[in-house]
Scaffold this motif. Structure first.
Motif, PDB file in Angstrom:
ATOM      1  N   ALA A  34     -14.334 -11.563   7.030  1.00 47.21           N
ATOM      2  CA  ALA A  34     -13.748 -10.066   7.963  1.00 47.21           C
ATOM      3  C   ALA A  34     -12.228 -10.356   6.790  1.00 47.21           C
ATOM      4  N   LEU A  35     -12.064  -8.635   7.063  1.00 49.44           N
ATOM      5  CA  LEU A  35     -11.002  -8.793   5.796  1.00 49.44           C
ATOM      6  C   LEU A  35     -10.136  -8.085   7.214  1.00 49.44           C
ATOM      7  N   SER A  36      -9.005  -8.447   7.076  1.00 55.54           N
ATOM      8  CA  SER A  36      -7.939  -8.121   7.677  1.00 55.54           C
ATOM      9  C   SER A  36      -6.509  -6.906   7.437  1.00 55.54           C
ATOM     10  N   LEU A  51      -6.800  -2.740  10.501  1.00 52.31           N
ATOM     11  CA  LEU A  51      -8.026  -2.836  10.989  1.00 52.31           C
ATOM     12  C   LEU A  51      -8.581  -4.063  10.322  1.00 52.31           C
ATOM     13  N   GLU A  52     -10.518  -3.772  11.062  1.00 58.16           N
ATOM     14  CA  GLU A  52     -10.819  -5.363  10.531  1.00 58.16           C
ATOM     15  C   GLU A  52     -12.514  -4.480   9.958  1.00 58.16           C
ATOM     16  N   VAL A  53     -12.549  -4.935   8.626  1.00 63.13           N
ATOM     17  CA  VAL A  53     -13.764  -5.061   7.500  1.00 63.13           C
ATOM     18  C   VAL A  53     -14.468  -6.424   7.540  1.00 63.13           C
ATOM     19  N   ASP A  54     -16.082  -5.876   8.130  1.00 63.39           N
ATOM     20  CA  ASP A  54     -16.590  -6.790   7.825  1.00 63.39           C
ATOM     21  C   ASP A  54     -17.501  -6.941   6.431  1.00 63.39           C
ATOM     22  N   TRP A  55     -17.916  -5.169   6.040  1.00 60.31           N
ATOM     23  CA  TRP A  55     -18.419  -5.741   4.734  1.00 60.31           C
ATOM     24  C   TRP A  55     -17.955  -4.031   3.843  1.00 60.31           C
ATOM     25  N   ILE A  56     -18.829  -4.043   2.892  1.00 66.72           N
ATOM     26  CA  ILE A  56     -18.861  -2.737   1.982  1.00 66.72           C
ATOM     27  C   ILE A  56     -19.951  -2.207   1.605  1.00 66.72           C
ATOM     28  N   ASP A 111     -15.971 -13.031   2.863  1.00 62.94           N
ATOM     29  CA  ASP A 111     -16.562 -14.960   2.807  1.00 62.94           C
ATOM     30  C   ASP A 111     -14.893 -15.095   2.178  1.00 62.94           C
ATOM     31  N   GLU A 112     -14.282 -16.060   2.959  1.00 67.16           N
ATOM     32  CA  GLU A 112     -13.057 -16.832   2.708  1.00 67.16           C
ATOM     33  C   GLU A 112     -12.946 -17.579   1.631  1.00 67.16           C
ATOM     34  N   THR A 113     -14.289 -17.940   1.050  1.00 63.90           N
ATOM     35  CA  THR A 113     -14.694 -18.812  -0.396  1.00 63.90           C
ATOM     36  C   THR A 113     -15.044 -17.983  -0.962  1.00 63.90           C
ATOM     37  N   LYS A 114     -15.483 -16.682  -1.206  1.00 63.78           N
ATOM     38  CA  LYS A 114     -15.116 -15.854  -2.605  1.00 63.78           C
ATOM     39  C   LYS A 114     -14.886 -14.471  -2.506  1.00 63.78           C
ATOM     40  N   LEU A 115     -14.617 -13.902  -3.175  1.00 65.05           N
ATOM     41  CA  LEU A 115     -14.008 -12.436  -2.510  1.00 65.05           C
ATOM     42  C   LEU A 115     -15.082 -11.831  -4.261  1.00 65.05           C
ATOM     43  N   GLU A 116     -15.605 -10.228  -4.485  1.00 65.67           N
ATOM     44  CA  GLU A 116     -16.663 -10.338  -4.792  1.00 65.67           C
ATOM     45  C   GLU A 116     -14.999  -9.596  -6.305  1.00 65.67           C
ATOM     46  N   VAL A 166      -0.842  -1.817  -1.740  1.00 67.08           N
ATOM     47  CA  VAL A 166       0.195  -0.681  -1.808  1.00 67.08           C
ATOM     48  C   VAL A 166       1.240  -0.056  -0.913  1.00 67.08           C
ATOM     49  N   ASN A 167       2.609   0.118  -1.089  1.00 63.33           N
ATOM     50  CA  ASN A 167       2.700   0.807   0.628  1.00 63.33           C
ATOM     51  C   ASN A 167       3.777   1.386   0.039  1.00 63.33           C
ATOM     52  N   ASP A 168       4.655   2.148   1.027  1.00 57.53           N
ATOM     53  CA  ASP A 168       5.178   3.531   0.268  1.00 57.53           C
ATOM     54  C   ASP A 168       6.587   2.605   0.080  1.00 57.53           C
ATOM     55  N   GLY A 169       7.051   1.878  -0.486  1.00 57.08           N
ATOM     56  CA  GLY A 169       8.448   0.935  -1.257  1.00 57.08           C
ATOM     57  C   GLY A 169       7.882   1.431  -2.231  1.00 57.08           C
ATOM     58  N   VAL A 170       7.049   1.619  -2.337  1.00 57.55           N
ATOM     59  CA  VAL A 170       6.701   2.076  -3.971  1.00 57.55           C
ATOM     60  C   VAL A 170       8.086   3.416  -4.201  1.00 57.55           C
ATOM     61  N   MET A 171       8.165   3.980  -3.471  1.00 55.67           N
ATOM     62  CA  MET A 171       8.549   5.805  -3.240  1.00 55.67           C
ATOM     63  C   MET A 171       9.926   5.487  -2.059  1.00 55.67           C
ATOM     64  N   GLY A 172      10.141   4.054  -1.812  1.00 53.12           N
ATOM     65  CA  GLY A 172      11.316   3.977  -1.171  1.00 53.12           C
ATOM     66  C   GLY A 172      11.306   3.881  -0.165  1.00 53.12           C
ATOM     67  N   GLY A 173      10.491   3.759   0.998  1.00 55.16           N
ATOM     68  CA  GLY A 173      10.314   3.246   2.183  1.00 55.16           C
ATOM     69  C   GLY A 173      10.319   1.748   2.758  1.00 55.16           C
ATOM     70  N   LEU A 174       9.988   2.174   3.842  1.00 56.37           N
ATOM     71  CA  LEU A 174       9.704   0.647   4.533  1.00 56.37           C
ATOM     72  C   LEU A 174       8.703   0.162   4.996  1.00 56.37           C
ATOM     73  N   SER A 175       7.390   0.311   5.120  1.00 53.26           N
ATOM     74  CA  SER A 175       6.833  -0.176   6.017  1.00 53.26           C
ATOM     75  C   SER A 175       6.078  -1.161   4.906  1.00 53.26           C
ATOM     76  N   ARG A 176       5.434  -2.420   6.476  1.00 48.28           N
ATOM     77  CA  ARG A 176       4.616  -3.307   5.995  1.00 48.28           C
ATOM     78  C   ARG A 176       2.952  -3.111   5.953  1.00 48.28           C
ATOM     79  N   GLY A 177       2.439  -3.215   4.822  1.00 47.67           N
ATOM     80  CA  GLY A 177       0.677  -3.555   4.958  1.00 47.67           C
ATOM     81  C   GLY A 177       0.267  -4.441   4.518  1.00 47.67           C
ATOM     82  N   ARG A 178      -0.841  -5.170   4.563  1.00 54.54           N
ATOM     83  CA  ARG A 178      -1.349  -6.763   4.044  1.00 54.54           C
ATOM     84  C   ARG A 178      -2.237  -6.990   4.408  1.00 54.54           C
ATOM     85  N   PHE A 179      -3.293  -7.312   3.481  1.00 54.37           N
ATOM     86  CA  PHE A 179      -4.506  -7.953   3.660  1.00 54.37           C
ATOM     87  C   PHE A 179      -4.770  -9.788   4.457  1.00 54.37           C
ATOM     88  N   ASP A 180      -5.558 -10.311   4.424  1.00 54.70           N
ATOM     89  CA  ASP A 180      -6.161 -11.262   4.292  1.00 54.70           C
ATOM     90  C   ASP A 180      -7.312 -11.667   5.098  1.00 54.70           C
TER      91      ASP A 180
END
Length: 176
Positions: free
Chosen positions: A53-55, A168-173, A22-27, A33-47
């Motif tokens: 829904a989480l994207s 990947l989109e996630v409605d609920w868990i 819910d855009e007003t409150k997340l539980e 955490v992307n492969d940049g922690v080991m030198g990689g160049l992948s980009r990932g994010r959530f919104d």
């Protein structure tokens, strides 16, 4: 093909909502955490999108020994020992992801179970706790089971060693 879909009876406890985006409150609190922690160049994010829904989106790069992107929750501990597994409503892009979990606050051990929801279609998946296996830095560790009494994180990992964009989109868990 849809990995992760398991028909299982509900326990007497019913279900427990872990996150209903819910855009007003997340539980839960979330982090990428992307492969940049080991030198990689992948980009990932959530919104969290306007339709609640989480994207999880980004681009996997295989340069510099890269090849993964993940998001995961933190800041809560759940006793899920009275439940059978995790149920979620997701919409995929055809790639295989892993539903991830952590317990006891461990940073080096994660537990993975593969999921591959259909392209562009909302589906509900039930992933039993028994299908999760322990990993350390992407390597399977036999004989270690997820401690469902102290679950500290749930998340999603893309680690298919294929370069390119993902979504990947996630409605609920829930726990079921």
């Amino acid at each position: 093909m849809m990995l992760g879909l398991v028909v299982a009876p509900l326990m007497a406890e019913g279900t427990k909502v872990l996150e209903q985006f819910d855009e007003t409150k997340l539980e839960l609190q979330w982090q990428a955490v992307n492969d940049g922690v080991m030198g990689g160049l992948s980009r990932g994010r959530f919104d969290v999108k306007e339709y609640s829904a989480l994207s999880f989106t980004g681009d996997i790069s295989l340069k510099n020994n890269g090849g993964f992107s993940s998001i995961r929750s933190y800041g809560m501990t759940y006793d899920l020992s009275k439940y059978t597994g995790i149920e979620l409503r997701v919409k995929g892009d055809g790639r295989m992801y892993y539903l991830t979990s952590r317990c006891n606050g461990g940073r080096m051990l994660a537990y993975w179970s593969p999921i591959q929801p259909e392209v562009g279609k909302w589906v509900t998946l039930k992933i039993p706790f028994s299908s999760f296996y322990a990993t350390s830095f992407g390597r399977k560790i036999p004989s270690i089971k997820l401690n469902t009494k102290k679950v500290t994180s749930v998340g999603f990992m893309l680690y298919d060693k294929k370069a390119g964009e993902f979504k990947l989109e996630v409605d609920w868990i829930k726990a079921y």
